[in-house]
Design a protein around this motif. Structure first.
Motif, PDB file in Angstrom:
ATOM      1  N   TYR A 320      -5.920   8.021 -15.144  1.00 35.24           N
ATOM      2  CA  TYR A 320      -4.703   7.874 -14.335  1.00 35.24           C
ATOM      3  C   TYR A 320      -5.022   7.302 -12.963  1.00 35.24           C
ATOM      4  CZ  TYR A 320      -1.326   9.444 -10.860  1.00 35.24           C
ATOM      5  OH  TYR A 320      -0.474   9.491  -9.797  1.00 35.24           O
ATOM      6  N   TYR A 321      -6.036   7.849 -12.296  1.00 36.03           N
ATOM      7  CA  TYR A 321      -6.365   7.385 -10.949  1.00 36.03           C
ATOM      8  C   TYR A 321      -6.861   5.955 -10.940  1.00 36.03           C
ATOM      9  CZ  TYR A 321      -5.633  11.350  -7.840  1.00 36.03           C
ATOM     10  OH  TYR A 321      -5.061  12.311  -7.056  1.00 36.03           O
ATOM     11  N   TRP A 322      -7.725   5.595 -11.891  1.00 38.36           N
ATOM     12  CA  TRP A 322      -8.230   4.207 -11.895  1.00 38.36           C
ATOM     13  C   TRP A 322      -7.076   3.234 -12.093  1.00 38.36           C
ATOM     14  CZ3 TRP A 322     -11.310   6.879  -9.801  1.00 38.36           C
ATOM     15  CH2 TRP A 322     -12.641   7.092 -10.057  1.00 38.36           C
ATOM     16  N   ALA A 323      -6.161   3.591 -12.991  1.00 41.08           N
ATOM     17  CA  ALA A 323      -5.005   2.724 -13.226  1.00 41.08           C
ATOM     18  C   ALA A 323      -4.128   2.628 -11.982  1.00 41.08           C
ATOM     19  CB  ALA A 323      -4.201   3.252 -14.410  1.00 41.08           C
ATOM     20  N   TYR A 324      -3.944   3.736 -11.299  1.00 38.38           N
ATOM     21  CA  TYR A 324      -3.077   3.731 -10.122  1.00 38.38           C
ATOM     22  C   TYR A 324      -3.685   2.915  -8.991  1.00 38.38           C
ATOM     23  CZ  TYR A 324       0.642   5.537  -7.164  1.00 38.38           C
ATOM     24  OH  TYR A 324       1.747   5.642  -6.369  1.00 38.38           O
ATOM     25  N   TRP A 325      -4.994   3.016  -8.801  1.00 37.45           N
ATOM     26  CA  TRP A 325      -5.659   2.200  -7.792  1.00 37.45           C
ATOM     27  C   TRP A 325      -5.599   0.720  -8.158  1.00 37.45           C
ATOM     28  CZ3 TRP A 325      -7.880   3.469  -3.080  1.00 37.45           C
ATOM     29  CH2 TRP A 325      -7.949   4.826  -2.784  1.00 37.45           C
ATOM     30  N   MET A 326      -5.673   0.426  -9.453  1.00 33.87           N
ATOM     31  CA  MET A 326      -5.567  -0.971  -9.881  1.00 33.87           C
ATOM     32  C   MET A 326      -4.198  -1.550  -9.532  1.00 33.87           C
ATOM     33  SD  MET A 326      -7.496  -0.465 -13.527  1.00 33.87           S
ATOM     34  CE  MET A 326      -6.817  -1.916 -14.305  1.00 33.87           C
ATOM     35  N   VAL A 327      -3.144  -0.756  -9.714  1.00 35.56           N
ATOM     36  CA  VAL A 327      -1.812  -1.214  -9.343  1.00 35.56           C
ATOM     37  C   VAL A 327      -1.734  -1.470  -7.840  1.00 35.56           C
ATOM     38  CG1 VAL A 327       0.610  -0.512  -9.190  1.00 35.56           C
ATOM     39  CG2 VAL A 327      -0.652  -0.128 -11.299  1.00 35.56           C
ATOM     40  N   TRP A 328      -2.389  -0.629  -7.060  1.00 39.06           N
ATOM     41  CA  TRP A 328      -2.371  -0.800  -5.614  1.00 39.06           C
ATOM     42  C   TRP A 328      -3.235  -1.972  -5.148  1.00 39.06           C
ATOM     43  CZ3 TRP A 328      -0.792   0.546  -0.747  1.00 39.06           C
ATOM     44  CH2 TRP A 328       0.331   1.376  -0.698  1.00 39.06           C
ATOM     45  N   CYS A 329      -3.976  -2.574  -6.094  1.00 38.87           N
ATOM     46  CA  CYS A 329      -4.824  -3.712  -5.732  1.00 38.87           C
ATOM     47  C   CYS A 329      -4.036  -4.997  -5.548  1.00 38.87           C
ATOM     48  CB  CYS A 329      -5.906  -3.917  -6.792  1.00 38.87           C
ATOM     49  SG  CYS A 329      -7.326  -2.839  -6.575  1.00 38.87           S
ATOM     50  N   ILE A 330      -2.711  -4.933  -5.626  1.00 40.38           N
ATOM     51  CA  ILE A 330      -1.917  -6.137  -5.395  1.00 40.38           C
ATOM     52  C   ILE A 330      -1.868  -6.461  -3.906  1.00 40.38           C
ATOM     53  CG2 ILE A 330       0.303  -7.258  -5.797  1.00 40.38           C
ATOM     54  CD1 ILE A 330      -1.270  -6.399  -8.314  1.00 40.38           C
ATOM     55  N   ALA A 331      -1.593  -5.457  -3.087  1.00 42.11           N
ATOM     56  CA  ALA A 331      -1.362  -5.703  -1.660  1.00 42.11           C
ATOM     57  C   ALA A 331      -2.584  -5.432  -0.795  1.00 42.11           C
ATOM     58  CB  ALA A 331      -0.189  -4.851  -1.179  1.00 42.11           C
ATOM     59  N   ALA A 332      -3.213  -4.270  -0.964  1.00 42.27           N
ATOM     60  CA  ALA A 332      -4.281  -3.878  -0.048  1.00 42.27           C
ATOM     61  C   ALA A 332      -5.443  -4.868   0.006  1.00 42.27           C
ATOM     62  CB  ALA A 332      -4.776  -2.471  -0.394  1.00 42.27           C
ATOM     63  N   PRO A 333      -5.997  -5.326  -1.131  1.00 40.04           N
ATOM     64  CA  PRO A 333      -7.108  -6.280  -1.043  1.00 40.04           C
ATOM     65  C   PRO A 333      -6.710  -7.601  -0.391  1.00 40.04           C
ATOM     66  CG  PRO A 333      -7.013  -5.288  -3.217  1.00 40.04           C
ATOM     67  CD  PRO A 333      -5.745  -4.912  -2.524  1.00 40.04           C
ATOM     68  N   PHE A 334      -5.484  -8.053  -0.646  1.00 41.27           N
ATOM     69  CA  PHE A 334      -5.033  -9.295  -0.025  1.00 41.27           C
ATOM     70  C   PHE A 334      -5.019  -9.150   1.491  1.00 41.27           C
ATOM     71  CE2 PHE A 334      -3.256 -13.343   0.244  1.00 41.27           C
ATOM     72  CZ  PHE A 334      -2.995 -13.869  -1.006  1.00 41.27           C
ATOM     73  N   PHE A 335      -4.529  -8.004   1.952  1.00 44.62           N
ATOM     74  CA  PHE A 335      -4.482  -7.763   3.389  1.00 44.62           C
ATOM     75  C   PHE A 335      -5.888  -7.648   3.968  1.00 44.62           C
ATOM     76  CE2 PHE A 335      -4.179  -4.927   7.093  1.00 44.62           C
ATOM     77  CZ  PHE A 335      -3.254  -5.627   7.852  1.00 44.62           C
ATOM     78  N   ILE A 336      -6.770  -6.922   3.269  1.00 44.64           N
ATOM     79  CA  ILE A 336      -8.154  -6.780   3.744  1.00 44.64           C
ATOM     80  C   ILE A 336      -8.829  -8.146   3.802  1.00 44.64           C
ATOM     81  CG2 ILE A 336     -10.429  -5.783   3.237  1.00 44.64           C
ATOM     82  CD1 ILE A 336      -8.942  -3.438   1.890  1.00 44.64           C
ATOM     83  N   GLY A 337      -8.604  -8.964   2.770  1.00 48.47           N
ATOM     84  CA  GLY A 337      -9.163 -10.313   2.786  1.00 48.47           C
ATOM     85  C   GLY A 337      -8.647 -11.133   3.950  1.00 48.47           C
ATOM     86  N   SER A 338      -7.353 -10.963   4.281  1.00 53.89           N
ATOM     87  CA  SER A 338      -6.751 -11.719   5.385  1.00 53.89           C
ATOM     88  C   SER A 338      -7.382 -11.372   6.723  1.00 53.89           C
ATOM     89  CB  SER A 338      -5.243 -11.442   5.441  1.00 53.89           C
ATOM     90  OG  SER A 338      -4.593 -11.906   4.271  1.00 53.89           O
ATOM     91  N   ILE A 339      -7.681 -10.083   6.940  1.00 55.61           N
ATOM     92  CA  ILE A 339      -8.209  -9.649   8.247  1.00 55.61           C
ATOM     93  C   ILE A 339      -9.734  -9.733   8.322  1.00 55.61           C
ATOM     94  CG2 ILE A 339      -6.235  -8.137   8.663  1.00 55.61           C
ATOM     95  CD1 ILE A 339      -8.033  -5.748   7.945  1.00 55.61           C
ATOM     96  N   SER A 340     -10.385 -10.171   7.225  1.00 51.71           N
ATOM     97  CA  SER A 340     -11.858 -10.206   7.189  1.00 51.71           C
ATOM     98  C   SER A 340     -12.430 -11.572   7.536  1.00 51.71           C
ATOM     99  CB  SER A 340     -12.359  -9.768   5.805  1.00 51.71           C
ATOM    100  OG  SER A 340     -11.994  -8.434   5.535  1.00 51.71           O
ATOM    101  N   ARG A 341     -11.600 -12.455   8.041  1.00 50.58           N
ATOM    102  CA  ARG A 341     -12.085 -13.787   8.407  1.00 50.58           C
ATOM    103  C   ARG A 341     -13.222 -13.679   9.431  1.00 50.58           C
ATOM    104  NH1 ARG A 341      -8.492 -19.163   9.785  1.00 50.58           N
ATOM    105  NH2 ARG A 341     -10.259 -20.532  10.220  1.00 50.58           N
ATOM    106  N   GLY A 342     -14.284 -14.420   9.177  1.00 52.44           N
ATOM    107  CA  GLY A 342     -15.437 -14.414  10.068  1.00 52.44           C
ATOM    108  C   GLY A 342     -16.506 -13.406   9.678  1.00 52.44           C
ATOM    109  N   ARG A 343     -16.217 -12.531   8.743  1.00 53.42           N
ATOM    110  CA  ARG A 343     -17.214 -11.564   8.270  1.00 53.42           C
ATOM    111  C   ARG A 343     -17.886 -12.114   7.011  1.00 53.42           C
ATOM    112  NH1 ARG A 343     -17.071  -6.943  10.975  1.00 53.42           N
ATOM    113  NH2 ARG A 343     -15.208  -6.584  12.237  1.00 53.42           N
TER     114      ARG A 343
END
Length: 510
Positions: A320-343
């Motif tokens: 259940y938890y792995w599936a739920y985190w996968m669903v949350w991978c739509i927004a959070a990783p995109f945002f993290i990628g956006s703010i990680s410029r230069g790293r």
């Protein structure tokens, strides 16, 4: 990053913007109109994905963690998410604060209090040994390395797509382009993006609904309100909506300030419980022991399937938890990628583990072991309370009642959780607004009307869900079901990243 001054209708993909929302609202309507029939159908579909195909989620979780470690330790770790030699846009603290709060930070705080009690009532604890030995281990396992690996691997893929390849379509389908080619512009790309936004709305709605009853209970107790919990929940959601809308309309500066405020509130709360709660020694010692057990047994925990279904623990929790985190991978990783410029990729992955996993572990160790310590010493029997009532919200309030100055702690908790939800949803609204554009440059951000549209859309379904607990549970099941195709898309994205990144490294050698 400059804002798009006004809405150019020709730049907006209205199908991708409105179809997922219309679908999930239609589903919510069916759940309200035919709760029993829809419950049966969704339960059967969820059983198929979560039980019959449950190993798929476990293998994917362990595989993504291996990919994250490989990215950090291999030649790919040297790639800068941006131009060669470019410096990070944000300090480590500001970057880490935005990264941590864009995910399930409010839920982390919520579950930290009492998740151990839910595990304690599961038969699997008796199979392993004792409640005291294992109830504190599983929260650390379910909220740490594999969940954050999902986030960080995809954040690297998105960051590479945005800042290295500088692609203008900020979508899942675009991240798959190196593998699927021109199909990213056709039906396959549309299907990928519709799945992604549907999962985003389903996961977001259920997450926003999880802790609202707790916040409503806190508000009723603090202010002596005589109105229903449902009404208070809606008011709290609207207040949160105002806060995150204000932050997202002020861009990354507003999001960053709110994120830093959250971190100060969060660690201040944890510090007070640790030092003034009277359970300092137990928190430190049992927390260290649970962390050691989790690390020592990590592979076994990651591959436990309960093949004889003696407790259904893996199906009810880990899958259940792995599936739920996968669903949350739509927004959070995109945002993290956006703010990680230069790293560099190495900095992004390892820094994410340090700040994200570290903050999560501290929360569960401090708050979880506070209640577990009272249980172990006989000062309270929270397990019996939860078994008799099944009321997780009442259990958390009872735990807070044992703390010094409980009224202050209730107020502190309420402010912190509202701020956390606001920071999670401002990043989601920003990401969803980017999805609405057919093309959006790396130095552009969505127009204010489009961001405002998503701020409003994201609050509608959670408000509807508070009226029906059964509907909330069903939508949560839909989130788990939607994780299955998202997992397939994730595999394609990771494959696409390595294919694309290998080409970049080869060119730089010449």
């Amino acid at each position: 990053m400059k804002a798009v001054e006004k809405v150019d209708k020709n730049r907006i993909d209205w199908m991708v913007t409105l179809v997922p929302f219309a679908l999930i609202m239609g589903l919510a309507g069916l759940l309200f109109a035919f709760p029993a029939a829809s419950n049966d159908v969704i339960a059967q579909v969820r059983f198929f994905f979560g039980d019959t195909l449950g190993s798929y989620y476990l293998v994917l979780g362990l595989g993504v963690l291996c990919v994250a470690l490989y990215l950090a330790l291999s030649k790919y770790g040297d790639i800068v998410l941006g131009d060669e030699g470019e410096k990070p846009q944000y300090s480590f603290f500001e970057w880490g604060s935005m990264m941590f709060t864009c995910g399930l930070a409010a839920d982390i705080l919520f579950y930290s209090f009492a998740e151990w009690a839910m595990y304690a009532t599961n038969p699997h604890m008796a199979e392993l040994g004792s409640v005291l030995e294992w109830a504190g281990v599983f929260p650390l396992f379910h909220w740490s390395f594999i969940p954050w690996a999902f986030y960080l691997v995809l954040a690297v893929a998105f960051g590479f797509m945005l800042h290295v390849r500088k692609r203008g379509r900020q979508r899942y389908s675009e991240a798959c382009r190196p593998v699927i080619g021109a199909a990213a512009d056709g039906l396959a790309g549309r299907v990928i993006d519709l799945f992604a936004l549907f999962a985003l709305l389903a996961g977001t709605a259920t997450t926003f609904s999880v802790a609202t009853p707790l916040l409503a209970g806190v508000a009723i107790r603090l202010f002596g309100l005589q109105i229903s919990r449902t009404a208070v929940s809606i008011v709290i959601m609207l207040i949160t909506c105002v806060v995150y809308t204000y932050a997202v309309l002020h861009g990354f500066k507003g999001i960053g300030l709110l994120a830093k405020a959250c971190i100060y509130l969060f660690f201040g709360f944890l510090g007070f419980v640790l030092l003034a709660g009277g359970q300092t020694r137990f928190i430190l010692e049992n927390g260290l022991q649970s962390l050691g057990t989790m690390i020592q047994e990590f592979v076994g925990l990651s591959t436990f399937t309960d093949p004889m279904r003696t407790s259904n623990f893996a199906q009810d929790w880990t899958i259940y938890y792995w599936a739920y985190w996968m669903v949350w991978c739509i927004a959070a990783p995109f945002f993290i990628g956006s703010i990680s410029r230069g790293r560099t990729i190495r900095q992004t992955v390892l820094g994410g583990f340090v700040f994200g996993v570290g903050s999560t572990l501290v929360s569960f160790i401090v708050l979880g072991n506070y209640g577990l310590g009272l249980q172990a010493s006989g000062a309270a029997d929270f397990i019996a309370m939860y078994e008799s009532t099944g009321d997780l919200y009442g259990l958390i309030l009872a735990i807070i009642d044992t703390m010094p100055v409980p009224t202050l702690m209730l107020a502190w908790l309420m402010v912190t959780m509202i701020a956390f939800y606001a920071t999670s949803f401002d990043s989601i609204a920003f990401t969803a607004a980017c999805y609405s554009y057919k093309e959006l440059g790396d130095d552009e951000k969505p127009s204010m009307p489009i961001q405002l549209l998503w701020c409003i859309l994201l609050i509608v379904l959670p408000i509807a869900l508070v009226f029906s607990e059964s509907s909330m549970n069903n939508i949560q099941s839909v989130s788990i079901i939607s994780a299955f195709p998202i997992g397939i898309i994730m595999i394609i994205m990771i494959w696409a990243f390595f294919k694309d990144a290998a080409e970049v490294l080869e060119k730089r050698k010449k």
